[in-house]
Design an enzyme around this catalytic site. Sequence first.
Site, mmCIF file in Angstrom:
data_model
loop_
_atom_site.group_PDB
_atom_site.id
_atom_site.type_symbol
_atom_site.label_atom_id
_atom_site.label_comp_id
_atom_site.label_asym_id
_atom_site.label_seq_id
_atom_site.Cartn_x
_atom_site.Cartn_y
_atom_site.Cartn_z
ATOM 1 N N TYR A 143 39.408 29.695 25.437
ATOM 2 C CA TYR A 143 40.364 30.257 24.479
ATOM 3 C C TYR A 143 41.810 30.222 24.994
ATOM 4 C CZ TYR A 143 36.213 32.267 22.244
ATOM 5 O OH TYR A 143 34.996 32.445 21.623
ATOM 6 N N HIS B 247 45.189 31.548 18.598
ATOM 7 C CA HIS B 247 44.827 32.959 18.491
ATOM 8 C C HIS B 247 45.220 33.741 19.739
ATOM 9 C CE1 HIS B 247 43.047 35.641 15.705
ATOM 10 N NE2 HIS B 247 41.852 35.762 16.233
ATOM 11 N N PHE C 211 37.651 41.206 23.848
ATOM 12 C CA PHE C 211 37.668 40.199 22.797
ATOM 13 C C PHE C 211 38.429 40.759 21.593
ATOM 14 C CE2 PHE C 211 34.258 38.414 25.358
ATOM 15 C CZ PHE C 211 34.625 37.070 25.373
ATOM 16 N N ASN D 58 38.111 41.246 18.401
ATOM 17 C CA ASN D 58 37.606 42.177 17.391
ATOM 18 C C ASN D 58 37.518 43.623 17.845
ATOM 19 O OD1 ASN D 58 37.346 39.803 16.017
ATOM 20 N ND2 ASN D 58 35.149 39.973 15.630
ATOM 21 N N ASP E 291 49.165 36.678 16.660
ATOM 22 C CA ASP E 291 49.447 35.465 15.892
ATOM 23 C C ASP E 291 49.475 35.792 14.406
ATOM 24 O OD1 ASP E 291 46.539 35.916 16.387
ATOM 25 O OD2 ASP E 291 46.304 34.276 14.967
ATOM 26 N N ASN F 61 41.574 40.446 12.658
ATOM 27 C CA ASN F 61 40.562 41.360 13.205
ATOM 28 C C ASN F 61 41.077 42.219 14.355
ATOM 29 O OD1 ASN F 61 38.518 40.623 11.410
ATOM 30 N ND2 ASN F 61 37.856 38.914 12.699
#
Length: 210
Positions: free
Chosen positions: A38, A43, A87, A89, A114, A135
């Site tokens: 990632y 993101h 993470f 969420n 973002d 999220n």
Amino acid sequence: MWKAIKSWLGFSENIVLTEEDKMKKFLIVGLGNIGNKYENTRHNIGFKILDHLADSNDITFETVKLGDIATLKVKGRTLILLKPSTFMNLSGKAIKYWLEKEKIPLENLLVITDDLNLPFGSLRLKTKGSDGGHNGLKDTQDKLQTVKYNRFRFGISDEFTKGRQVDYVLGEWTDDENTKLKERLKISAELVKSFALAGVSNTMNQFNGK
């Protein structure tokens, strides 16, 4: 004197910070997902901005509860830079924990995220708003029980075909975007420091749309 020092270092849960002390300490949170896959995705721009701040000021992150943290001192202000390890969420869990642990008032929180609704590289600072389907912001709103917290939205544009939003957001920057990011990251770092030094209103006036 020693009590005040212990309070700043987090050694005591019983010391109440003065209003002056509260205005000198800020929690700057970059949203993103942990892991190498990632690292260079759209993101993860929140992580990327904090990494740029750390690198350009010769400070390093250390792994702590619910994230990685670095401390940046700027003209009498203490900026605690947080990259949650929960993470995206579950970002709100780390934010709430560190706000309370460091006794930082909500108005001194800045969440970097973002935003698909802004052109690439556009900067927008707001003091409140909906999660916009993001999220990370959704969980932050849920954990803090308010939509009134400062958020710095970095535009990633919406250059994706129908049904490809997730792939786009979790996709890596193009070569052209990576080239342009160098200047955008520098300006983003200036925005973050201005937030702590000049206040949210002055910073919005200076940087929004820049």
